[in-house]
Design an enzyme around this catalytic site. Sequence first.
Site, PDB file in Angstrom:
ATOM      1  N   LYS A 295      17.380  -5.861  -0.072  1.00 58.16           N
ATOM      2  CA  LYS A 295      16.807  -5.097   1.211  1.00 58.16           C
ATOM      3  C   LYS A 295      17.886  -4.743   2.174  1.00 58.16           C
ATOM      4  O   LYS A 295      17.465  -4.043   3.191  1.00 58.16           O
ATOM      5  CB  LYS A 295      15.764  -6.304   1.694  1.00 58.16           C
ATOM      6  CG  LYS A 295      14.579  -6.154   0.883  1.00 58.16           C
ATOM      7  CD  LYS A 295      13.199  -6.600   1.532  1.00 58.16           C
ATOM      8  CE  LYS A 295      12.262  -6.639   0.485  1.00 58.16           C
ATOM      9  NZ  LYS A 295      11.060  -7.089   1.032  1.00 58.16           N
TER      10      LYS A 295
ATOM     11  N   LYS B  78      11.815  -3.573  -9.943  1.00 54.14           N
ATOM     12  CA  LYS B  78      10.514  -4.240  -9.909  1.00 54.14           C
ATOM     13  C   LYS B  78       9.623  -3.354  -9.180  1.00 54.14           C
ATOM     14  O   LYS B  78       9.977  -2.564  -8.225  1.00 54.14           O
ATOM     15  CB  LYS B  78      10.560  -5.736  -9.372  1.00 54.14           C
ATOM     16  CG  LYS B  78      10.577  -5.782  -7.743  1.00 54.14           C
ATOM     17  CD  LYS B  78      10.014  -7.243  -7.244  1.00 54.14           C
ATOM     18  CE  LYS B  78      10.075  -7.126  -5.910  1.00 54.14           C
ATOM     19  NZ  LYS B  78       8.947  -7.895  -5.221  1.00 54.14           N
TER      20      LYS B  78
ATOM     21  N   LYS C 109       5.435  -2.742  -3.161  1.00 49.54           N
ATOM     22  CA  LYS C 109       4.373  -2.252  -2.514  1.00 49.54           C
ATOM     23  C   LYS C 109       5.069  -0.992  -1.513  1.00 49.54           C
ATOM     24  O   LYS C 109       4.342  -0.160  -1.138  1.00 49.54           O
ATOM     25  CB  LYS C 109       3.910  -3.162  -1.499  1.00 49.54           C
ATOM     26  CG  LYS C 109       2.987  -4.288  -2.025  1.00 49.54           C
ATOM     27  CD  LYS C 109       2.328  -5.045  -0.783  1.00 49.54           C
ATOM     28  CE  LYS C 109       2.109  -6.445  -1.094  1.00 49.54           C
ATOM     29  NZ  LYS C 109       3.193  -7.262  -0.901  1.00 49.54           N
TER      30      LYS C 109
HETATM   31  N1  AQP Z   1       6.625  -6.406  -9.595  1.00 48.74           N
HETATM   32  C1  AQP Z   1       6.353  -7.709  -9.490  1.00 48.74           C
HETATM   33  N2  AQP Z   1       6.150  -8.199 -10.663  1.00 48.74           N
HETATM   34  C2  AQP Z   1       5.534  -9.656 -10.426  1.00 48.74           C
HETATM   35  N3  AQP Z   1       5.052 -10.152  -9.620  1.00 48.74           N
HETATM   36  C3  AQP Z   1       5.531  -9.753  -8.340  1.00 48.74           C
HETATM   37  N4  AQP Z   1       5.231 -10.050  -7.152  1.00 48.74           N
HETATM   38  C4  AQP Z   1       5.939  -9.108  -6.263  1.00 48.74           C
HETATM   39  N5  AQP Z   1       6.243  -8.030  -7.004  1.00 48.74           N
HETATM   40  C5  AQP Z   1       5.935  -8.420  -8.258  1.00 48.74           C
HETATM   41  C6  AQP Z   1       4.738 -11.347  -6.730  1.00 48.74           C
HETATM   42  O1  AQP Z   1       3.649 -11.226  -5.868  1.00 48.74           O
HETATM   43  C7  AQP Z   1       3.549 -12.151  -4.927  1.00 48.74           C
HETATM   44  C8  AQP Z   1       3.423 -11.565  -3.528  1.00 48.74           C
HETATM   45  O2  AQP Z   1       4.474 -10.882  -3.180  1.00 48.74           O
HETATM   46  P1  AQP Z   1       4.982 -10.276  -1.648  1.00 48.74           P
HETATM   47  O3  AQP Z   1       3.913  -9.407  -1.188  1.00 48.74           O
HETATM   48  O4  AQP Z   1       4.695 -11.460  -0.843  1.00 48.74           O
HETATM   49  O5  AQP Z   1       6.220  -9.795  -1.613  1.00 48.74           O
HETATM   50  P2  AQP Z   1       7.177  -9.019  -2.624  1.00 48.74           P
HETATM   51  O6  AQP Z   1       7.743  -9.895  -3.578  1.00 48.74           O
HETATM   52  O7  AQP Z   1       8.395  -8.444  -1.706  1.00 48.74           O
HETATM   53  O8  AQP Z   1       6.356  -8.139  -3.029  1.00 48.74           O
HETATM   54  P3  AQP Z   1       6.399  -6.338  -2.881  1.00 48.74           P
HETATM   55  O9  AQP Z   1       5.160  -5.851  -3.542  1.00 48.74           O
HETATM   56  O10 AQP Z   1       7.690  -5.955  -3.726  1.00 48.74           O
HETATM   57  O11 AQP Z   1       6.457  -6.050  -1.514  1.00 48.74           O
HETATM   58  P4  AQP Z   1       7.425  -5.310  -0.633  1.00 48.74           P
HETATM   59  O12 AQP Z   1       7.672  -4.298  -1.072  1.00 48.74           O
HETATM   60  O13 AQP Z   1       6.816  -5.259   0.726  1.00 48.74           O
HETATM   61  O14 AQP Z   1       8.614  -6.284  -0.726  1.00 48.74           O
HETATM   62  C9  AQP Z   1       4.791 -12.836  -4.953  1.00 48.74           C
HETATM   63  O15 AQP Z   1       4.493 -14.062  -5.860  1.00 48.74           O
HETATM   64  C10 AQP Z   1       5.587 -12.173  -5.693  1.00 48.74           C
HETATM   65  O16 AQP Z   1       6.490 -12.963  -6.520  1.00 48.74           O
END
Ligand code: AQP
Length: 329
Positions: A111, A195, A198
Site C-alpha cells: 500500500k 490478489k 475492492k
Molecule cells: N483476493 C482475496 N482472496 C481471498 N480472500 C481475500 N480477502 C480479501 N481479498 C481476498 C479476505 O477478505 C476478508 C475481508 O478483507 P478486507 O476487506 O478486510 O481487507 P482486504 O484484505 O484489504 O480486502 P480488499 O478487498 O483487498 O480491500 P482493499 O482493496 O480495500 O484493500 C479478509 O479476511 C481478507 O483476508
Amino acid sequence: MKRVFSGVQPTGNLHIGNYLGALRQFIELQDDHECIYCVVDMHSITLPQDPKELRSHILDIAALYMAIGIDPKKSIMFVQSEVSAHAELGWILTCSSYMGELSRMTQFKDKSKGKENGSIPTGIFTYPTLMAADILAYDADIVPVGNDQKQHIELTRDLAIRINNRFNKNTFVVPEGRFMKEGARVMALDDPTSKMSKSAENEFSRISILDSDTKIKKAIMRATTDSDALVKFDIENKPGISNLLSIYSAFSGTPISDLEKQYDGRGYGDFKKDLVEVTINAISPIREKFEEIRNSHELTKVLDDGRERASVIAEKVLARVKNDFGIGR
Ligand code: AQP
C-alpha cells in the site's frame, strides 16, 4: 464454546475473493461457535474515503453479511467505530509493537509502494495493531480470514504472547487463524499475480457480489489466461487459468483434478462459459436477499443490538488489560 471474530473493511462492495476466502467460513462456524462479525470502518480511513460513500458501504457490508447467511440470532454483527474499546486497545497494542515488525508487513509495503517516505499515511503503518485489538478485545480463539491476512494474525499472536509474558499473566487469549483450502487467495482477473481487491482501479479485475449477470460474464470472458488453451492447474506457468480453476472449484465443490479431466481438450471458451454459469448461480441469490435487507428496519435493529452486545464483551477485556498495564485508577 470457542469464540470467533472477523471483519471486513467497507472500502467497497464484497468481491468473490472476500466471499470465498473469508465469508464462507463465517457461516460454517456460526452453528457451533460464538461468532462476532464486524464492519471494520476505522480501517477504511487509513486511506482517504468519500464520507457519503463510506457510510453507504458500511450498511452495504452489514446487509451483505445477512444476505450471505449470517444469522443475527446466532452471531453478533456490529460496526467497529461504534465500540470505542477498539481504538483504546489499539493504542495500547501500538505501544507494545516495534517499528521493525510493522515495517515487515507485506500489505504495508504494497500500500505504500510508489509513495515518498514522508507522505505515507501513518494509519497504513499501524493498521495491524488496530486489527490485533479488534481480535484481542473479544478473547477470540479463531479468526477466519483470507491468506493475505496470515502475517497480521501472526503479529496479533506475537503481541498477545509478548504482553502475556511481560506480565506473566493471561492478559490475552492467543488466537489462531483459519483459512480455506480453495479460495483462500483469489487473484485479480486482469492480473493473476496480484490478489483480487475492492479498491483496484479496473472494475473487471474483480467480480463483486452485487455485480449484474452481464458484468460477471464480461469479467470472466475477458479474464487473462495464456495461449496454450490447456485447462490445467499450474500456478507458476499458468496463473490465470489456475485462478479460474480455483474459483470454479470453490463455487461448485468439484475438485480441481476432476475439472481438469472434464475440460480436457475443450479449450478455454467452454470452460469460461460454464464458470460464468456456476458463478451467477452461486451469487445471484445473495444479490436478491441483499435488496430485501439493505433498507430494512431490521438491519438497524441488528446493528444496534450488536453494538450493545459487543461493547459488553470488549469493555470487560479492556478493563482487564488496563488493569494489567496499570493505567486508569
Ligand atoms: N483476493 C482475496 N482472496 C481471498 N480472500 C481475500 N480477502 C480479501 N481479498 C481476498 C479476505 O477478505 C476478508 C475481508 O478483507 P478486507 O476487506 O478486510 O481487507 P482486504 O484484505 O484489504 O480486502 P480488499 O478487498 O483487498 O480491500 P482493499 O482493496 O480495500 O484493500 C479478509 O479476511 C481478507 O483476508
